[in-house]
Design a protein around this motif. Structure first.
Motif, mmCIF file in Angstrom:
data_model
loop_
_atom_site.group_PDB
_atom_site.id
_atom_site.type_symbol
_atom_site.label_atom_id
_atom_site.label_comp_id
_atom_site.label_asym_id
_atom_site.label_seq_id
_atom_site.Cartn_x
_atom_site.Cartn_y
_atom_site.Cartn_z
ATOM 1 N N UNK A 1 -43.429 15.816 3.317
ATOM 2 C CA UNK A 1 -43.923 14.977 4.393
ATOM 3 C C UNK A 1 -43.635 13.507 4.246
ATOM 4 N N UNK A 2 -43.163 13.065 3.074
ATOM 5 C CA UNK A 2 -42.836 11.649 2.903
ATOM 6 C C UNK A 2 -41.674 11.266 3.833
ATOM 7 N N UNK A 3 -41.682 10.023 4.259
ATOM 8 C CA UNK A 3 -40.745 9.587 5.290
ATOM 9 C C UNK A 3 -39.503 8.918 4.714
ATOM 10 N N UNK A 4 -38.380 9.136 5.406
ATOM 11 C CA UNK A 4 -37.119 8.433 5.141
ATOM 12 C C UNK A 4 -36.697 7.780 6.449
ATOM 13 N N UNK A 5 -36.532 6.462 6.438
ATOM 14 C CA UNK A 5 -36.048 5.741 7.608
ATOM 15 C C UNK A 5 -34.537 5.928 7.727
ATOM 16 N N UNK A 6 -34.072 6.282 8.927
ATOM 17 C CA UNK A 6 -32.638 6.461 9.162
ATOM 18 C C UNK A 6 -32.265 5.797 10.484
ATOM 19 N N UNK A 7 -31.376 4.794 10.467
ATOM 20 C CA UNK A 7 -30.922 4.199 11.722
ATOM 21 C C UNK A 7 -30.333 5.264 12.641
ATOM 22 N N UNK A 8 -30.747 5.238 13.900
ATOM 23 C CA UNK A 8 -30.302 6.231 14.879
ATOM 24 C C UNK A 8 -29.396 5.569 15.918
ATOM 25 N N UNK A 9 -28.434 6.356 16.452
ATOM 26 C CA UNK A 9 -28.204 7.770 16.200
ATOM 27 C C UNK A 9 -27.679 8.008 14.792
ATOM 28 N N UNK A 10 -27.878 9.249 14.280
ATOM 29 C CA UNK A 10 -27.411 9.540 12.933
ATOM 30 C C UNK A 10 -26.818 10.940 12.856
ATOM 31 N N UNK B 1 -38.759 16.396 3.232
ATOM 32 C CA UNK B 1 -38.929 15.003 3.662
ATOM 33 C C UNK B 1 -39.006 14.954 5.192
ATOM 34 N N UNK B 2 -39.377 13.804 5.697
ATOM 35 C CA UNK B 2 -39.531 13.603 7.145
ATOM 36 C C UNK B 2 -38.687 12.412 7.558
ATOM 37 N N UNK B 3 -37.801 12.603 8.535
ATOM 38 C CA UNK B 3 -36.945 11.526 9.008
ATOM 39 C C UNK B 3 -37.651 10.733 10.102
ATOM 40 N N UNK B 4 -37.615 9.404 9.968
ATOM 41 C CA UNK B 4 -38.117 8.502 11.008
ATOM 42 C C UNK B 4 -36.918 7.748 11.572
ATOM 43 N N UNK B 5 -36.485 8.071 12.797
ATOM 44 C CA UNK B 5 -35.341 7.367 13.383
ATOM 45 C C UNK B 5 -35.665 5.898 13.639
ATOM 46 N N UNK B 6 -34.701 5.025 13.350
ATOM 47 C CA UNK B 6 -34.831 3.588 13.618
ATOM 48 C C UNK B 6 -33.789 3.234 14.675
ATOM 49 N N UNK B 7 -34.237 2.988 15.906
ATOM 50 C CA UNK B 7 -33.310 2.752 17.007
ATOM 51 C C UNK B 7 -32.911 1.277 17.097
ATOM 52 N N UNK B 8 -31.660 1.062 17.517
ATOM 53 C CA UNK B 8 -31.109 -0.280 17.750
ATOM 54 C C UNK B 8 -31.176 -1.164 16.509
ATOM 55 N N UNK B 9 -31.079 -0.537 15.365
ATOM 56 C CA UNK B 9 -31.223 -1.283 14.111
ATOM 57 C C UNK B 9 -30.120 -2.312 13.935
ATOM 58 N N UNK B 10 -28.899 -1.954 14.335
ATOM 59 C CA UNK B 10 -27.763 -2.839 14.083
ATOM 60 C C UNK B 10 -27.124 -3.364 15.366
ATOM 61 N N UNK B 11 -27.882 -3.366 16.464
ATOM 62 C CA UNK B 11 -27.395 -3.997 17.685
ATOM 63 C C UNK B 11 -27.255 -5.499 17.453
ATOM 64 N N UNK C 1 -32.184 -7.250 12.217
ATOM 65 C CA UNK C 1 -32.244 -6.027 11.420
ATOM 66 C C UNK C 1 -33.587 -5.912 10.703
ATOM 67 N N UNK C 2 -34.002 -6.986 10.055
ATOM 68 C CA UNK C 2 -35.230 -6.944 9.263
ATOM 69 C C UNK C 2 -36.439 -6.640 10.133
ATOM 70 N N UNK C 3 -36.508 -7.265 11.329
ATOM 71 C CA UNK C 3 -37.645 -7.034 12.214
ATOM 72 C C UNK C 3 -37.673 -5.597 12.718
ATOM 73 N N UNK C 4 -36.489 -5.047 13.035
ATOM 74 C CA UNK C 4 -36.414 -3.666 13.516
ATOM 75 C C UNK C 4 -36.855 -2.691 12.432
ATOM 76 N N UNK C 5 -36.384 -2.906 11.213
ATOM 77 C CA UNK C 5 -36.784 -2.051 10.101
ATOM 78 C C UNK C 5 -38.284 -2.173 9.836
ATOM 79 N N UNK C 6 -38.774 -3.392 9.863
ATOM 80 C CA UNK C 6 -40.190 -3.617 9.576
ATOM 81 C C UNK C 6 -41.075 -2.919 10.614
ATOM 82 N N UNK C 7 -40.674 -2.996 11.878
ATOM 83 C CA UNK C 7 -41.459 -2.343 12.931
ATOM 84 C C UNK C 7 -41.506 -0.829 12.722
ATOM 85 N N UNK C 8 -40.355 -0.240 12.427
ATOM 86 C CA UNK C 8 -40.310 1.212 12.191
ATOM 87 C C UNK C 8 -41.100 1.577 10.937
#
Length: 418
Positions: free
Chosen positions: A137-146, A160-170, A175-182
């Protein structure tokens, strides 16, 4: 797929895994394959040109007979006998030569043997990392789409559990704010389950978009990971498959502090850059002693055969030939990608402007009857009926329907023209 219950029934976990395999993507893959020559398979990330060239130019042709006592001068009993799971010394030295000279020539410091381990592919090592870093159940952040296979690699058995991070590298976002929010959203969700965020997984060059991360983006990701005590996994399996600017920058190219190096785990293998998925050979590089030992413990389930490793010695040592191979492969990828981009542009079909990888992420949203995942599935079936199979965007956790991963390098040039 419904599993029968009875005295000879499968375990619950096996039934769940089989149900996962029966998801629509796999059904479509099998159907597309069953159509044979009448269906052009653009859904699997392969490199037909590299595979042929690797076999012919680097001595891996299936027609060659390998003498019992003539594999890089190694006696036959050494090949068939038991060996160290991390690879024999001859192989490890050759692999380090290749990594330092060809794959990571710009690394901030030379890769060293004590931080390197070998297994039968990057997929296996990703699962091994999920076991090593995550509890159920622990989470792994992955920029989406992946890459859709990440759900199998991280979740199916490792839990494990994937947490998609959208628009991470737009370009328009931080980048830091998007990752932090997710991260904060995932952490709030984890509060009730006691399942924290344990890692950030980057695929660089990215699958399915083909984008290469910049040094600044990598630095922001690393800073985020260190600040939040989160591991940084860098899947760099397409490191040598770039063909345009901006070029590939490895996390190992950054000037890292000793503390930062403990957070970074890098993966690379033969499957994509050499077009040699059947060789089943990948490696992990990490200066985290606990992580490398955790991977070693699992190696009995992920070892590569000694015959493969010994045969790879000569290939890996021939750095001049390897570099020639890499340059020729990049040139062919550039020409093929430019051709496909040109055709798409002529047809008015939008796509993510890739600079690496073996695919393009194309936008067929205008051809959907409605902006729904059901409409995307219907279009996918229409494409298969018309003789083309591509990975649907829903399988890649696209943010909206209509995107497809078009693996342009997976077929030969004549087929691509058709």
């Amino acid at each position: 797929m419904a599993m029968m219950r009875g005295p000879l029934h499968l375990s619950r976990r096996a039934s769940e895994q089989m149900a996962e395999r029966e998801r629509r993507y796999y059904e479509m893959s099998r159907y597309a394959a069953s159509k044979g020559e009448s269906c052009v398979g653009l859904g699997v990330s392969g490199n037909a040109f590299a595979a042929r060239m690797f076999a012919k130019k680097l001595g891996w042709s299936t027609q060659e007979r390998v003498a019992q006592e003539d594999v890089c001068g190694i006696q036959g009993d050494k090949i068939v006998g038991q060996y160290h799971f991390g690879g024999p010394p001859e192989f490890r030295r050759a692999l380090l030569t290749c990594l330092n000279s060809v794959v990571y020539p710009k690394a901030s410091r030379k890769l060293e043997d004590g931080h390197l381990w070998v297994a039968n592919g990057v997929t296996t090592l990703l699962e091994g990392l999920a076991f090593a870093l995550c509890d159920d159940g622990d989470a792994v952040l992955v920029p989406a789409p992946f890459y859709n296979g990440f759900t199998m690699d991280l979740c199916l058995r490792a839990g494990a559990r994937i947490v998609p991070v959208y628009r991470c590298f737009d370009d328009r976002v931080n980048v830091a704010e998007t990752l932090r929010e997710s991260y904060e959203n995932a952490s709030q969700e984890s509060d009730s389950t006691h399942s924290p965020v344990r890692a950030l997984l980057l695929c660089n060059p990215d699958n399915p978009t083909g984008r290469c991360l910049t040094k600044a983006q990598l630095r922001e990701c690393l800073n985020f990971c260190v600040s939040n005590a989160v591991h940084l996994i860098c899947d760099e399996i397409y490191a040598l498959s770039t063909y345009d600017e901006p070029g590939f920058v490895s996390i190992l190219d950054l000037q890292l502090t000793e503390k930062e190096r403990k957070y970074v785990h890098v993966l690379w293998g033969f499957s994509k850059d050499f077009g040699a998925a059947g060789v089943r050979l990948g490696c992990i590089y990490t200066e985290n002693t606990d992580v490398i030992h955790a991977i070693k413990v699992q190696t009995r389930f992920m070892a590569t055969s000694s015959s493969t490793l010994y045969r790879a010695v000569g290939t890996l040592q021939s750095t001049a030939s390897l570099q020639e191979f890499v340059d020729e492969n990049k040139s062919h990828l550039r020409a093929t990608a430019d051709r496909v981009k040109g055709v798409l542009a002529e047809q008015g079909i939008r796509f993510v402007n890739a600079s690496g990888g073996l695919f393009l992420f194309i936008d067929l949203g205008e051809f959907l009857d409605a902006q729904t995942w059901e409409a995307e599935a219907a279009l996918t079936n229409q494409l298969i009926q018309a003789g083309v199979f591509m990975t649907p965007g829903q399988e890649c956790y696209a943010e909206r329907p209509g995107f497809y991963r078009c693996c342009f390098a997976s077929v030969d040039d004549d087929t691509l023209v058709i």
